[in-house]
Design a protein around this motif. Structure first.
Motif, PDB file in Angstrom:
ATOM      1  N   MET A   1      38.608  51.999  -7.221  1.00  0.00           N
ATOM      2  CA  MET A   1      37.927  51.015  -8.049  1.00  0.00           C
ATOM      3  C   MET A   1      38.926  50.007  -8.586  1.00  0.00           C
ATOM      4  SD  MET A   1      35.169  53.268 -10.236  1.00  0.00           S
ATOM      5  CE  MET A   1      36.436  54.369 -10.900  1.00  0.00           C
ATOM      6  N   ASN A   2      38.444  48.756  -8.724  1.00  0.00           N
ATOM      7  CA  ASN A   2      39.292  47.703  -9.267  1.00  0.00           C
ATOM      8  C   ASN A   2      39.625  47.962 -10.725  1.00  0.00           C
ATOM      9  OD1 ASN A   2      39.262  46.133  -6.913  1.00  0.00           O
ATOM     10  ND2 ASN A   2      37.335  45.174  -7.476  1.00  0.00           N
ATOM     11  N   THR A   3      40.835  47.555 -11.129  1.00  0.00           N
ATOM     12  CA  THR A   3      41.186  47.459 -12.533  1.00  0.00           C
ATOM     13  C   THR A   3      41.187  45.989 -12.884  1.00  0.00           C
ATOM     14  OG1 THR A   3      42.541  49.464 -12.452  1.00  0.00           O
ATOM     15  CG2 THR A   3      42.942  47.932 -14.264  1.00  0.00           C
ATOM     16  N   TRP A   4      40.333  45.599 -13.814  1.00  0.00           N
ATOM     17  CA  TRP A   4      40.121  44.194 -14.101  1.00  0.00           C
ATOM     18  C   TRP A   4      41.013  43.719 -15.247  1.00  0.00           C
ATOM     19  CZ3 TRP A   4      37.462  41.524 -10.667  1.00  0.00           C
ATOM     20  CH2 TRP A   4      36.527  42.187  -9.867  1.00  0.00           C
ATOM     21  N   THR A  28      37.770  53.611 -20.429  1.00  0.00           N
ATOM     22  CA  THR A  28      37.147  53.415 -19.113  1.00  0.00           C
ATOM     23  C   THR A  28      38.145  53.532 -17.971  1.00  0.00           C
ATOM     24  OG1 THR A  28      37.489  51.008 -19.010  1.00  0.00           O
ATOM     25  CG2 THR A  28      35.517  51.794 -20.158  1.00  0.00           C
ATOM     26  N   GLY A  29      39.398  53.162 -18.212  1.00  0.00           N
ATOM     27  CA  GLY A  29      40.380  53.115 -17.124  1.00  0.00           C
ATOM     28  C   GLY A  29      40.130  51.993 -16.136  1.00  0.00           C
ATOM     29  N   ARG A  30      39.243  51.071 -16.478  1.00  0.00           N
ATOM     30  CA  ARG A  30      38.859  50.008 -15.553  1.00  0.00           C
ATOM     31  C   ARG A  30      39.423  48.644 -15.939  1.00  0.00           C
ATOM     32  NH1 ARG A  30      34.585  50.198 -12.342  1.00  0.00           N
ATOM     33  NH2 ARG A  30      35.842  48.597 -11.326  1.00  0.00           N
ATOM     34  N   PHE A  31      40.130  48.545 -17.060  1.00  0.00           N
ATOM     35  CA  PHE A  31      40.570  47.246 -17.556  1.00  0.00           C
ATOM     36  C   PHE A  31      42.028  47.303 -17.996  1.00  0.00           C
ATOM     37  CE2 PHE A  31      36.009  47.451 -18.367  1.00  0.00           C
ATOM     38  CZ  PHE A  31      35.565  46.237 -17.838  1.00  0.00           C
ATOM     39  N   SER A  32      42.648  46.135 -17.938  1.00  0.00           N
ATOM     40  CA  SER A  32      44.010  45.996 -18.434  1.00  0.00           C
ATOM     41  C   SER A  32      44.081  44.735 -19.291  1.00  0.00           C
ATOM     42  CB  SER A  32      44.998  45.896 -17.264  1.00  0.00           C
ATOM     43  OG  SER A  32      46.306  45.663 -17.729  1.00  0.00           O
ATOM     44  N   LEU A  33      44.470  44.879 -20.554  1.00  0.00           N
ATOM     45  CA  LEU A  33      44.584  43.733 -21.453  1.00  0.00           C
ATOM     46  C   LEU A  33      45.894  43.007 -21.162  1.00  0.00           C
ATOM     47  CD1 LEU A  33      43.368  42.221 -23.916  1.00  0.00           C
ATOM     48  CD2 LEU A  33      44.774  43.707 -25.362  1.00  0.00           C
ATOM     49  N   VAL A  34      45.785  41.769 -20.670  1.00  0.00           N
ATOM     50  CA  VAL A  34      46.968  41.044 -20.218  1.00  0.00           C
ATOM     51  C   VAL A  34      47.175  39.715 -20.933  1.00  0.00           C
ATOM     52  CG1 VAL A  34      46.877  42.094 -17.917  1.00  0.00           C
ATOM     53  CG2 VAL A  34      45.716  39.910 -18.321  1.00  0.00           C
ATOM     54  N   ALA A  35      46.193  39.262 -21.708  1.00  0.00           N
ATOM     55  CA  ALA A  35      46.303  37.959 -22.364  1.00  0.00           C
ATOM     56  C   ALA A  35      45.533  37.988 -23.668  1.00  0.00           C
ATOM     57  CB  ALA A  35      45.763  36.851 -21.455  1.00  0.00           C
ATOM     58  N   GLY A  36      45.865  37.063 -24.565  1.00  0.00           N
ATOM     59  CA  GLY A  36      45.145  37.022 -25.827  1.00  0.00           C
ATOM     60  C   GLY A  36      45.375  35.745 -26.594  1.00  0.00           C
ATOM     61  N   CYS A  37      44.363  35.396 -27.376  1.00  0.00           N
ATOM     62  CA  CYS A  37      44.466  34.338 -28.377  1.00  0.00           C
ATOM     63  C   CYS A  37      44.112  35.036 -29.689  1.00  0.00           C
ATOM     64  CB  CYS A  37      43.508  33.188 -28.053  1.00  0.00           C
ATOM     65  SG  CYS A  37      43.582  31.807 -29.211  1.00  0.00           S
ATOM     66  N   LEU A  38      45.049  35.771 -30.226  1.00  0.00           N
ATOM     67  CA  LEU A  38      44.810  36.699 -31.317  1.00  0.00           C
ATOM     68  C   LEU A  38      44.861  36.045 -32.682  1.00  0.00           C
ATOM     69  CD1 LEU A  38      47.045  39.449 -29.742  1.00  0.00           C
ATOM     70  CD2 LEU A  38      44.553  39.412 -29.725  1.00  0.00           C
ATOM     71  N   ALA A  72      43.363  28.982 -14.014  1.00  0.00           N
ATOM     72  CA  ALA A  72      44.241  28.387 -13.009  1.00  0.00           C
ATOM     73  C   ALA A  72      45.213  29.400 -12.396  1.00  0.00           C
ATOM     74  CB  ALA A  72      45.044  27.240 -13.629  1.00  0.00           C
ATOM     75  N   ARG A  73      45.356  30.563 -12.993  1.00  0.00           N
ATOM     76  CA  ARG A  73      46.293  31.563 -12.497  1.00  0.00           C
ATOM     77  C   ARG A  73      45.663  32.392 -11.380  1.00  0.00           C
ATOM     78  NH1 ARG A  73      50.518  33.397 -16.448  1.00  0.00           N
ATOM     79  NH2 ARG A  73      50.634  35.202 -15.059  1.00  0.00           N
ATOM     80  N   PRO A  74      46.430  32.706 -10.346  1.00  0.00           N
ATOM     81  CA  PRO A  74      45.880  33.595  -9.304  1.00  0.00           C
ATOM     82  C   PRO A  74      45.618  35.001  -9.825  1.00  0.00           C
ATOM     83  CG  PRO A  74      48.217  33.163  -8.925  1.00  0.00           C
ATOM     84  CD  PRO A  74      47.781  32.233 -10.013  1.00  0.00           C
ATOM     85  N   ASP A  75      46.325  35.381 -10.895  1.00  0.00           N
ATOM     86  CA  ASP A  75      46.131  36.703 -11.505  1.00  0.00           C
ATOM     87  C   ASP A  75      45.454  36.584 -12.864  1.00  0.00           C
ATOM     88  OD1 ASP A  75      48.189  35.478 -12.863  1.00  0.00           O
ATOM     89  OD2 ASP A  75      49.470  37.261 -12.959  1.00  0.00           O
ATOM     90  N   GLY A  76      44.649  35.529 -13.045  1.00  0.00           N
ATOM     91  CA  GLY A  76      44.023  35.263 -14.335  1.00  0.00           C
ATOM     92  C   GLY A  76      43.001  36.314 -14.720  1.00  0.00           C
ATOM     93  N   ILE A  77      42.601  36.282 -15.972  1.00  0.00           N
ATOM     94  CA  ILE A  77      41.683  37.291 -16.489  1.00  0.00           C
ATOM     95  C   ILE A  77      40.305  37.186 -15.828  1.00  0.00           C
ATOM     96  CG2 ILE A  77      42.876  37.477 -18.693  1.00  0.00           C
ATOM     97  CD1 ILE A  77      40.620  35.761 -19.924  1.00  0.00           C
ATOM     98  N   ALA A  78      39.654  38.337 -15.716  1.00  0.00           N
ATOM     99  CA  ALA A  78      38.304  38.409 -15.148  1.00  0.00           C
ATOM    100  C   ALA A  78      37.240  38.485 -16.219  1.00  0.00           C
ATOM    101  CB  ALA A  78      38.186  39.624 -14.229  1.00  0.00           C
ATOM    102  N   LEU A  79      37.668  38.666 -17.490  1.00  0.00           N
ATOM    103  CA  LEU A  79      36.720  38.814 -18.588  1.00  0.00           C
ATOM    104  C   LEU A  79      37.408  38.387 -19.880  1.00  0.00           C
ATOM    105  CD1 LEU A  79      33.892  40.013 -19.511  1.00  0.00           C
ATOM    106  CD2 LEU A  79      35.160  42.118 -20.040  1.00  0.00           C
ATOM    107  N   ALA A  80      36.678  37.591 -20.687  1.00  0.00           N
ATOM    108  CA  ALA A  80      37.151  37.216 -22.020  1.00  0.00           C
ATOM    109  C   ALA A  80      36.358  38.005 -23.049  1.00  0.00           C
ATOM    110  CB  ALA A  80      36.971  35.723 -22.252  1.00  0.00           C
ATOM    111  N   ILE A  81      37.050  38.673 -23.970  1.00  0.00           N
ATOM    112  CA  ILE A  81      36.432  39.506 -24.995  1.00  0.00           C
ATOM    113  C   ILE A  81      36.553  38.774 -26.335  1.00  0.00           C
ATOM    114  CG2 ILE A  81      36.511  41.724 -26.180  1.00  0.00           C
ATOM    115  CD1 ILE A  81      37.964  42.753 -23.579  1.00  0.00           C
TER     116      ILE A  81
END
Length: 365
Positions: A1-4, A28-38, A72-81
């Protein structure tokens, strides 16, 4: 399964909702937090990003810049929380949807119904890409209750009773922060903060739509600028009736969300503070306690029976459904944009009725 890969807007470490969402992601093991506007403040944002192990280059102070950069990133986020105060929900969601990035947003959707409707008109084709965090629809036994209702175990539903009681704003000196400021939290107060959860739960489990309501809306702590308590009579489709009581000043109550449905064959009860059990009662005096994970339960669990599932697991189930959605599948129980708008319809109807001394007001479909 993908890790998003995902990004978070708001929710710096130490914030209740930000921490809850991150824990649910991890379950879930399905997501990785890689970016933020905290945070909008550079120093605070960078400190928060470092605390969460984010790349400084992907720690932003402007959500629109973040949306464009990540798209614009090839590895950009797939979901904004989105876990910001309420007034920022729609502006932030718009930035990411415009960039082609799906959104999971805290509720309530907006400050007003008009805002929610205009947003929906603008993003009518992207409703599938927006999830609204009605947490309690993620509980296994809430979904089991919905299944029992739909399978006819209760028969025709006659009466729906739901209440959501807290006491954390009951102290006259309590600080509710942005939630008590109508500019940031909205005019609904407790109606938007937790009442929308109760209203969604009633419709989600019963499968019925509330058509009209009559509300008594109060500020029981005088210094509060927004409602902190409301008692509402409900009339549903199929001639069902009910009531909803929501309060954040109910002394002695922690997070007391309780749903009861009464049908022609049986009654059903679920209590969020004892979430692993459904109680089904019949007129002949029999009461059945249905335990999560049992062989007769048709709804899958995250943990085996006897290992309690609670608030974090309910959030995790919503995130697991969201991952399934990102995988390209349908997730029919996942709350979407339309459910967020429905919450705004409830808030507006209750506020309108309250100003008219409990007049019956339509909950617009």
């Amino acid at each position: 399964m993908n890790t998003w890969p995902v990004g978070m807007i708001g929710g710096a470490p130490g914030s209740f909702m930000g921490d809850v969402h991150r824990r649910a992601l991890a379950l879930t093991g399905r997501f990785s937090l890689v970016a933020g506007c905290l945070s909008r403040h550079a120093g605070t944002a960078q400190k928060a990003g470092l605390a969460l192990g984010l790349d400084p280059a992907r720690t932003y102070t402007d959500c629109t810049q973040m949306a464009r950069a990540e798209a614009a990133r090839p590895d950009g986020i797939a979901l904004a929380i989105i876990v910001t105060p309420n007034d920022m929900h729609l502006p932030v969601a718009a930035a990411f949807l415009e960039a082609g990035i799906p959104v999971l947003c805290e509720k309530p959707l907006a400050l007003t119904l008009d805002q929610a409707r205009h947003f929906t008109e603008r993003f009518i084709t992207k409703g599938h890409d927006m999830v609204v965090a009605y947490t309690y629809s993620g509980y296994a036994m809430v979904r089991e209750a919905r299944r029992l209702v739909h399978d006819g175990t209760l028969g025709t539903i006659r009466n729906i009773q739901v209440e959501y009681l807290q006491d954390w704003l009951g102290d006259a000196d309590s600080d509710g922060g942005w939630r008590l400021d109508p500019r940031t939290g909205g005019a609904g107060g407790c109606l938007g903060d937790i009442g929308t959860h109760a209203f969604h739960l009633a419709e989600f489990v019963s499968g019925l739509r509330c058509e009209v309501l009559s509300a008594r809306v109060s500020r029981l702590v005088p210094r509060h600028a927004v409602p902190d308590d409301a008692q509402i009579q409900l009339r549903f489709s199929d001639n069902a009736v009910g009531s909803l009581w929501v309060s954040q000043v109910a002394t002695g109550s922690g997070n007391a969300l309780r749903l009861r449905l009464f049908g022609e064959k049986a009654g059903l009860e679920w209590n969020q503070e004892q979430p692993d059990t459904l109680i089904v009662s019949t007129a002949d005096g029999r009461t059945t306690h249905i335990a999560r994970g049992g062989s007769a339960v048709g709804t899958p669990s995250l943990l085996p029976r006897g290992h309690p599932e609670g608030y974090l697991e309910a959030f995790a189930r919503l995130y697991a459904d969201t991952a399934y959605l990102l995988d390209g599948h349908d997730a029919p129980l996942l709350p979407r944009l339309a459910d967020g708008v429905r919450g705004q319809e409830f808030i507006e109807a209750a506020l309108t009725s309250g100003t008219q001394y409990g007049a019956w007001v339509s909950v617009r479909a």
